[in-house]
Design a protein around this motif. Structure first.
Motif, PDB file in Angstrom:
ATOM      1  N   THR A  75       0.855  -1.091  -0.088  1.00 17.26           N
ATOM      2  CA  THR A  75       0.052  -0.171  -0.120  1.00 17.26           C
ATOM      3  C   THR A  75       0.979   1.128   0.004  1.00 17.26           C
ATOM      4  O   THR A  75       2.195   1.368   0.272  1.00 17.26           O
ATOM      5  N   LEU A 101      -4.229   1.542  -3.153  1.00 16.10           N
ATOM      6  CA  LEU A 101      -5.201   0.607  -2.379  1.00 16.10           C
ATOM      7  C   LEU A 101      -5.746  -0.248  -3.464  1.00 16.10           C
ATOM      8  O   LEU A 101      -5.731  -1.346  -3.574  1.00 16.10           O
ATOM      9  N   ASN A 150      -8.899   7.554   5.283  1.00 18.93           N
ATOM     10  CA  ASN A 150      -9.760   6.636   5.589  1.00 18.93           C
ATOM     11  C   ASN A 150      -9.027   5.214   5.660  1.00 18.93           C
ATOM     12  O   ASN A 150      -9.793   4.136   5.296  1.00 18.93           O
ATOM     13  N   HIS A 151      -7.560   5.061   6.109  1.00 17.89           N
ATOM     14  CA  HIS A 151      -7.110   3.993   5.829  1.00 17.89           C
ATOM     15  C   HIS A 151      -6.587   3.531   7.375  1.00 17.89           C
ATOM     16  O   HIS A 151      -5.847   4.532   7.786  1.00 17.89           O
ATOM     17  N   GLU A 152      -6.558   2.380   7.864  1.00 17.29           N
ATOM     18  CA  GLU A 152      -5.958   2.103   9.110  1.00 17.29           C
ATOM     19  C   GLU A 152      -4.658   1.484   9.163  1.00 17.29           C
ATOM     20  O   GLU A 152      -4.233   0.494   8.540  1.00 17.29           O
ATOM     21  N   ASP A 176       0.344  -2.587   8.388  1.00 15.70           N
ATOM     22  CA  ASP A 176      -0.891  -2.509   7.378  1.00 15.70           C
ATOM     23  C   ASP A 176      -1.207  -3.924   6.796  1.00 15.70           C
ATOM     24  O   ASP A 176      -0.638  -4.624   6.222  1.00 15.70           O
ATOM     25  N   VAL A 178      -3.568  -4.641   4.868  1.00 20.37           N
ATOM     26  CA  VAL A 178      -4.235  -4.679   3.454  1.00 20.37           C
ATOM     27  C   VAL A 178      -3.007  -5.050   2.576  1.00 20.37           C
ATOM     28  O   VAL A 178      -3.360  -5.663   1.435  1.00 20.37           O
TER      29      VAL A 178
END
Ligand SMILES: Cc1cc2nc3c(=O)[nH]c(=O)nc-3n(C[C@H](O)[C@H](O)[C@H](O)COP(=O)(O)OP(=O)(O)OC[C@H]3O[C@@H](n4cnc5c(N)ncnc54)[C@H](O)[C@@H]3O)c2cc1C
Length: 437
Positions: A75, A101, A150-152, A176, A178
């Motif tokens: 990411t 993303l 808006n990503h953790e 991360d 993702v």
């Protein structure tokens, strides 16, 4: 087994070969230069949309960085999030982050649709802090990424780090979930098969030597001279990344080729492998001159770094093995006795602003500048640029791509002709930055 100067990933796959008698067609709708992630992803999408596509590759399918990398599907971008926002503003930075993303979804979707067996898995990545102040910055970064994108991202305190990594040299980490992993050689082989299945033709050992504008039957286009003969194409898409050369001089001047090197150990006992990387993350550290590492599917430690600031050759590869082994043992003293089995190098591409760039230059389409984040972004840009080329040929709707049209700086004062004479100094500069920052 002794150490081999050879790309480990290539021992895990049979690369597809272009046909035995590669006769170039007289013409194509699109000539794609380079058979890596960028070129093959573009070729697949273009052919699926009905274009006649010829992929021209000076060596063999996947020969460039695409078969040689760490297989980390990451990411974000190389440039930090604060810099991204201050350079481009919130709205564009948000679209860029969202694209990073989406690029992972894009890889996942292709792998699924094409049934590519490449060990793709959303294993997540872990960044580890080499200094206390790097760690302090993680909380700030995570806050910006949550608020603006808006990503953790999850910050991991030093005392909790053993759940993530079997090393105690770091000041903490950031996870991360993702990000993903894959076997890059199997993935690029799968992409090539997918492009061929869609109807694209791939020509190996076909180096593009020069390009000239030439109209045919009233249609504007290009005459390409290659080591296998000539062909005419309406459009040209350049996906040559760190191997960009004299055939496309305007692009060559904007790209800094940088050597990166990787070692792998022998297959480790399962218990040791689990201790080193309990969650099988893609790991990299917080330095400019960074190390990146992961386990391979068969349980080797794969450890890479920018061990030399020159593109790969026999000498830099051998020297890098020793430098990287020392680095690996600093991180993991548990590997002091582990045998090295493979070492190899490859060249990646940096733009002067460390950003991905795509669009048109001298009338040719291109996508470059992945700065070590190319597995996902190259696949994505190949697809997006194919959509753009198809849209422009049919007066269709232009696809969203935040990297098209952003300023693409060349060298300061234009002092760069494609021979990166300044790289040894840049290497020293980065080492200095790591020392002081
Ligand atoms: C050692 C290493 C580790 C890396 N690790 C990671 C990682 O873990 N995660 C990540 O996201 N990224 C990583 N990268 C970066 C990533 O591999 C690249 O960004 C990506 O593969 C670029 O793909 P590409 O198709 O644009 O270029 P490439 O795969 O480099 O392909 C370019 C091709 O163009 C061909 N070519 C050049 N000139 C001509 C010409 N004139 N005519 C015909 N063909 C030509 C070359 O032969 C080459 O095959 C790494 C790179 C290296 C080198």
């Amino acid at each position: 087994m002794g150490m081999q100067e050879r790309n480990y990933w290539l021992t895990t796959v049979e690369m597809p070969r272009a046909e035995a008698s590669p006769l170039l067609p007289e013409n194509a709708d699109v000539a794609v230069i380079g058979a890596g992630f960028t070129g093959l992803s573009a070729a697949r999408t273009l052919a699926q949309r009905g274009a006649k596509v010829a992929v021209l590759e000076s060596e063999t399918i996947g020969w460039g960085a695409s078969s040689r990398n760490g297989g980390m599907v990451l990411t974000g971008m190389k440039l930090g999030v604060n810099q991204l926002i201050s350079l481009y503003g919130r709205e564009l930075a948000q679209r860029m982050y969202a694209a990073s993303l989406a690029s992972i979804d894009c890889v996942e979707q292709i792998v699924r649709e094409e049934g590519i067996e490449c060990d793709f898995s959303r294993s997540g990545h872990l960044e580890v802090a080499c200094k206390r102040k790097h760690f302090d910055d993680y909380a700030r970064q995570a806050e910006v990424v949550a608020r603006e994108f808006n990503h953790e991202l999850r910050v991991v305190e030093r005392q909790d780090l053993s759940a993530e990594i079997g090393s105690n040299i770091y000041f903490g980490g950031m996870v991360d979930e993702v990000s993903a992993r894959l076997n890059p050689a199997r993935y690029v082989a799968g992409l090539a098969n997918a492009a061929i299945k869609a109807g694209a033709e791939i020509f190996e050992h076909a180096r593009v030597e020069s390009l000239e504008r030439e109209s045919r039957h009233g249609e504007a286009g290009w005459k390409l001279t290659t080591s296998q003969g000539r062909l005419w194409a309406r459009d040209v898409f350049v996906g040559t990344s760190g191997y960009t050369g004299r055939a496309t001089p305007a692009l060559q001047k904007k790209i800094i080729p940088i050597g990166s090197f990787i070692i792998t150990t022998e297959i480790l006992p399962e218990k040791l492998a689990r201790e080193l990387s309990p969650r099988n993350r893609m790991i990299y550290d917080s330095k400019n001159y960074l190390y990146y590492y992961r386990l391979t599917p068969d349980g080797r430690m794969l450890f890479g770094g920018r061990a030399a600031f020159f593109p790969e050759n026999d000498q830099t590869v051998r020297r890098s093995a020793e430098i990287l082994r020392r680095g690996m043992i600093e991180v993991y003293p548990q590997l002091s006795d582990a045998k090295l089995e493979y070492v190899w190098g490859g060249t990646l591409d940096f733009a002067f602003d460390i950003m991905p760039h795509a669009g048109q230059i001298d009338g040719m389409y291109y996508a470059v500048g992945y700065a070590g984040h190319g597995v996902a972004m190259a696949t994505y840009q190949g697809q997006k640029m194919a959509e753009l080329i198809a849209a422009q040929a049919t007066a269709g709707e232009t696809p969203e791509n935040p990297f098209v049209g952003i300023p693409f700086p060349g060298a300061p004062l234009g002092l760069y002709n494609g021979t990166p004479w300044f790289l040894p100094f840049a290497g020293a500069w980065y080492k200095f930055l790591d020392w002081v920052s």
